[in-house]
Write an enzyme that holds these catalytic residues in place. Sequence first.
Site, PDB file in Angstrom:
ATOM      1  N   LYS A   1       0.830  -1.213   0.000  1.00  0.00           N
ATOM      2  CA  LYS A   1       0.000   0.000   0.000  1.00  0.00           C
ATOM      3  C   LYS A   1       0.864   1.262   0.000  1.00  0.00           C
ATOM      4  CE  LYS A   1      -2.550  -2.732  -0.509  1.00  0.00           C
ATOM      5  NZ  LYS A   1      -2.503  -4.184  -0.470  1.00  0.00           N
TER       6      LYS A   1
ATOM      7  N   ALA B   1      -3.363 -12.670 -12.965  1.00  0.00           N
ATOM      8  CA  ALA B   1      -4.103 -11.397 -12.869  1.00  0.00           C
ATOM      9  C   ALA B   1      -5.020 -11.436 -11.661  1.00  0.00           C
ATOM     10  CB  ALA B   1      -4.900 -11.162 -14.146  1.00  0.00           C
TER      11      ALA B   1
ATOM     12  N   ILE C   1      -2.615  -9.711  -6.235  1.00  0.00           N
ATOM     13  CA  ILE C   1      -1.224  -9.232  -6.196  1.00  0.00           C
ATOM     14  C   ILE C   1      -0.785  -8.777  -7.586  1.00  0.00           C
ATOM     15  CG2 ILE C   1       1.185  -9.956  -5.834  1.00  0.00           C
ATOM     16  CD1 ILE C   1       0.250 -11.597  -3.467  1.00  0.00           C
TER      17      ILE C   1
ATOM     18  N   GLU D   1      -2.593 -14.377 -17.636  1.00  0.00           N
ATOM     19  CA  GLU D   1      -3.544 -15.023 -16.724  1.00  0.00           C
ATOM     20  C   GLU D   1      -4.045 -16.323 -17.338  1.00  0.00           C
ATOM     21  OE1 GLU D   1      -5.040 -14.713 -13.595  1.00  0.00           O
ATOM     22  OE2 GLU D   1      -6.172 -16.468 -14.252  1.00  0.00           O
TER      23      GLU D   1
ATOM     24  N   VAL E   1       1.410 -20.544 -19.233  1.00  0.00           N
ATOM     25  CA  VAL E   1       2.861 -20.334 -19.258  1.00  0.00           C
ATOM     26  C   VAL E   1       3.535 -21.706 -19.290  1.00  0.00           C
ATOM     27  CG1 VAL E   1       4.828 -19.429 -17.954  1.00  0.00           C
ATOM     28  CG2 VAL E   1       2.681 -18.140 -18.047  1.00  0.00           C
TER      29      VAL E   1
ATOM     30  N   ALA F   1       2.787 -14.244  -9.528  1.00  0.00           N
ATOM     31  CA  ALA F   1       1.740 -13.923  -8.528  1.00  0.00           C
ATOM     32  C   ALA F   1       0.550 -14.840  -8.783  1.00  0.00           C
ATOM     33  CB  ALA F   1       1.344 -12.453  -8.653  1.00  0.00           C
TER      34      ALA F   1
ATOM     35  N   GLY G   1      -0.846 -17.013  -6.516  1.00  0.00           N
ATOM     36  CA  GLY G   1      -1.535 -17.453  -5.309  1.00  0.00           C
ATOM     37  C   GLY G   1      -0.575 -17.715  -4.161  1.00  0.00           C
TER      38      GLY G   1
ATOM     39  N   ALA H   1      -5.787 -10.343   5.965  1.00  0.00           N
ATOM     40  CA  ALA H   1      -5.295 -10.036   7.306  1.00  0.00           C
ATOM     41  C   ALA H   1      -6.451  -9.885   8.299  1.00  0.00           C
ATOM     42  CB  ALA H   1      -4.462  -8.760   7.255  1.00  0.00           C
TER      43      ALA H   1
ATOM     44  N   HIS I   1     -23.100  15.145   3.625  1.00  0.00           N
ATOM     45  CA  HIS I   1     -22.968  15.695   2.266  1.00  0.00           C
ATOM     46  C   HIS I   1     -21.909  16.790   2.285  1.00  0.00           C
ATOM     47  CE1 HIS I   1     -24.006  17.062  -1.724  1.00  0.00           C
ATOM     48  NE2 HIS I   1     -23.991  18.301  -1.246  1.00  0.00           N
TER      49      HIS I   1
END
Length: 481
Positions: free
Chosen positions: A58, A189, A192, A211, A245, A276, A278, A327, A451
């Site tokens: 983040k 996709a 992560i 993906e 892949v 990424a 899983g 989390a 508002h």
Amino acid sequence: MAKQFDVIVIGGGPAGYHAAIRAAQLGMNTACIDKWLNKEGKPAFGGTCLNVGCIPSKALLEASHKFVEAKESFADIGIVTNGIDIDVPAMIARKDSVVKNLTGGVAALLKSNGVTAMEGTARLLAGREVQFTAHGGEPESLQAEHVILATGSVSVEIPPCPLTEELIVDSTGALDFTAVPKRLGVIGAGIIGLELGSVWRRLGAEVVVLEALEEFLPVADQQVAKEAQKHFKRQGLDIRLGTRVMSSEVKRKKVKVDFKQDDGDKSETFDAVIVAVGRRPYTEGLLAADSGVNLDERGFIYVNDLCATDAPGVYAIGDVVRGPMLAHKGMEEGIMVVERIADQKTLVNYDTVPSVIYTYPEIAWVGKTEQELKSSGEKYNVGVFPMAASGRAMASNVTEGFVKVIADEETDRILGVHMICAHAGELISDAVIAMEFGGSAEDLGLTMFAHPTLSEAVHEAALSVHGHAIHTANRRRRKKS
Ligand code: FAD
Ligand code: NAD
């Protein structure tokens, strides 16, 4: 003689440290054992979430979003910038300092609550005996009335793309690139892939996301997923669905990835690749053969609805057990387990676990998707409110996306809320609270919202379920199975 505790928590991630702190608050003599060593080789509490997950990702998402905003939309609101640049090492260093502050904060919280924080590895033996080995130390024996296993998860690796330092990395490596890769491949996709793919795309990388599935974000409501796909395409994320892949080759600091699509075999060459695909539960070395704890067929510690394992007095929580790997889900399980040990009646409501994807716009939801309701044959009404009709969204120059409320056709009880918009991760709490209290679309509609706020869109979407939205043509839909 073995040191005695009322509760030993193994794992100091969000699930484990919440359990330990609450247990100590309830008067239990509690130890929390964690083996994490940070980049500097120092012990750090906070687990995946604080060290290499929620928080550092983040920090980079926020920084990279601000960069794009400054570059691309400050001019819209009358702010003139004369050249904006990015300092990747400074961005990474700030992320590291946020992580350091927070992991140090967890150690301080454990201490101030009277938890015995133990840095090293734990192994559960029979009869709630725990073998603890401090970093660089000798094994010692501990004994507890109750043991809580909270050992989390690790990234899944795939044979065609073995991790190769700085070139083929998992999410942890992708938080530490020292420069923006010119061409970045992302395998998966999912959450992560989209979050970290967005970070590096915003900073200038050409990003190709490979993906396996044909459907984009099947876990999300498909109306939201389609809107998201449109935004990601516009942002330059090149998402290729239905991609298998097959292999990869590292040559002269480049990675060539070979993959199959319906229309044939293809390959792409990248400066770096993020895998990424899983995460999997982590129990390595945790359980002695006679611990009495069993795993399920997917390697998760087997627990009942109250997080009790098959061994009396032993519980498991967080990513290492069934349910979403989030989390906040682990935190609430930790609180439930220790409050139940203290004879309280706490429960986790698994029907109201919110999910958030911190892309731009953010994607958030709680409850059932429209496709889930369709397949179970439930009858429902839908109300949708576009952010383009929100005064605050217009004032803030964030008019992308919408909020969607789904309510039971007969009882009007809210079944799901789905949104894609700025700050969706904050707005979704309005819906979680309404659902937790068993609220109806009418209840939300009768609630007063300040508002001008973005959360008025939640209010209007709820009003729209019954055709009462004020600021938009009502897009109410009645669905019958
Ligand atoms: P963990 O956080 O994995 O902690 C487990 C701890 O146990 C670790 O510290 C480990 O060292 C320790 N341990 C393991 N075995 C032993 C042992 N034998 N002895 C002693 N210690 C041991 N979730 C969200 O909700 N929101 C987000 O925005 C989000 N972003 C994420 C971004 C990324 C890049 C990643 C990878 C994950 C993200 N997640 C997010 C998921 C989140 O990090 C996990 O759901 C969460 O950390 C799980 O908590 P936990 O306590 O179960 O396990
Ligand atoms: P994910 O399950 O969200 O997505 C993995 C994706 O990879 C899926 O779309 C899957 O179809 C695809 N995939 C699997 N194998 C593949 C292959 N061989 N080739 C191409 N694609 C393949 O997993 P993730 O993104 O790795 O995240 C792991 C977990 O971490 C998430 O489930 C989530 O619980 C947690 N997380 C949460 C947040 C958040 O809450 N914002 C952020 C990051 C991570």
